[in-house]
Design an enzyme around this catalytic site. Sequence first.
Site, short mmCIF file in Angstrom:
data_model
loop_
_atom_site.label_atom_id
_atom_site.label_comp_id
_atom_site.label_asym_id
_atom_site.label_seq_id
_atom_site.Cartn_x
_atom_site.Cartn_y
_atom_site.Cartn_z
N HIS A 1 15.39 10.89 48.31
CA HIS A 1 14.90 9.95 49.32
C HIS A 1 13.37 9.91 49.28
O HIS A 1 12.73 10.93 49.01
CB HIS A 1 15.39 10.39 50.71
CG HIS A 1 15.13 9.36 51.77
ND1 HIS A 1 13.89 9.22 52.35
CD2 HIS A 1 15.93 8.42 52.32
CE1 HIS A 1 13.95 8.23 53.23
NE2 HIS A 1 15.17 7.73 53.23
N GLU B 1 11.22 9.99 51.48
CA GLU B 1 10.57 10.98 52.36
C GLU B 1 10.54 12.35 51.68
O GLU B 1 9.59 13.12 51.85
CB GLU B 1 11.30 11.03 53.72
CG GLU B 1 10.98 9.79 54.54
CD GLU B 1 12.05 9.36 55.52
OE1 GLU B 1 12.97 10.15 55.81
OE2 GLU B 1 11.98 8.21 56.00
N GLU C 1 15.49 1.51 48.06
CA GLU C 1 14.82 1.55 49.36
C GLU C 1 13.32 1.36 49.16
O GLU C 1 12.60 2.34 48.90
CB GLU C 1 15.07 2.89 50.04
CG GLU C 1 16.52 3.18 50.34
CD GLU C 1 16.64 4.18 51.48
OE1 GLU C 1 17.32 3.85 52.47
OE2 GLU C 1 16.06 5.26 51.40
N GLY D 1 11.81 2.31 58.06
CA GLY D 1 11.36 2.65 59.40
C GLY D 1 10.27 1.75 59.94
O GLY D 1 9.64 2.07 60.93
N SER E 1 15.01 -0.58 56.99
CA SER E 1 15.10 -1.43 58.18
C SER E 1 16.33 -2.33 58.17
O SER E 1 16.26 -3.49 58.60
CB SER E 1 13.82 -2.24 58.36
OG SER E 1 12.73 -1.37 58.61
#
Length: 250
Positions: free
Chosen positions: A95, A97, A167, A173, A213
Amino acid sequence: MRTPIIAGNWKMYKTVGEAVELVKALLGGLNVGNDREVVVCPPFTALYAVRPLLVGTSVALGAQNVYHEREGAYTGEIAPGMLVDVGCKYVIIGHSERRQYFGESDAGVNRKLHAARAAGLRPIVCVGESKPQRDAGEAEPIVTGQVRAALEGVSAEHMADVVIAYEPIWAIGTGDTATPADAQAMHLAIRRTLAELYGDAVAQAVRIQYGGSVKPDNIDDLMAQPDIDGALVGGASLKAESFLRIVHYR
Ligand code: PGA
C-alpha cells in the site's frame, strides 16, 4: 468472466469491539450473490475476533500487511502463516502508505508477494503514482514499472491468486477520485503489461481494483469501466452504510 472484488481497508481504525459491531452491521445489510466478492481488512488486533462472524458468509477476511519470512526473530512483524492461521484469505501488500511512511520498496513488495502466495494467501498488490509524477506525464511508466517489479519471478499459474489495486496516491483519502476514464486508461495499461508478461489469457483473468476516494456516489461509474474489476475502499469502508452501498454497486 472476472468476478469483481470489493475490499475494505480499515487502516489503523477500529478497536476489537468496534470491528465486531461493524462486521455485524455489514452482514445484516449484505445482499450479494456469487457475482462479486467482498473482503474486509481490519487491523491485525481485530482479525481473530472478526473471523468467526465471517465463517459461512460471503465476506472474506484480509490483512493489511505481512512480513516475508516464515518465522523468526523479527520483533513486531506478522508471518504469512499466522494470517492463514487466523483465517485470512487475502493480504494487502505494498500500500502507498507502507511505501511512503515505512520505506517499503518494490523489491520488498516482491518478497512479500512471494511469501504470501507460498503460504496460500491471495495478495492484493497496490501500485500508484504521486501527483508530481502524474503532472510530469510519468504516471503510466511508473505504475507499470511497479507492476513488473512486484511480479518479478511470479509464474503465470500463480497469477490466478493475485489481485492488483491501482491507487493513485493523490486520490487516497483526499476526496479527489481519478475520473472513471483516467482510471480505466491506467487499468488498461496495467492489463497490457500483464499481457506482455504472461499472455492474453492470464491478463484477461487478473482482477484489477481501483482505489482512492471510492464513495457511494462514484462507485457505479467506476465499475461501469471495462477494466475496473472492483475497488479497494479506505474511508468509506469504515461505516456499514457507505460500504454496503459500494458493495451493492449497480
Ligand atoms: P480512501 O483509501 O478510500 O480513503 O481514499 C483507499 C486506500 O488507501 O486503500
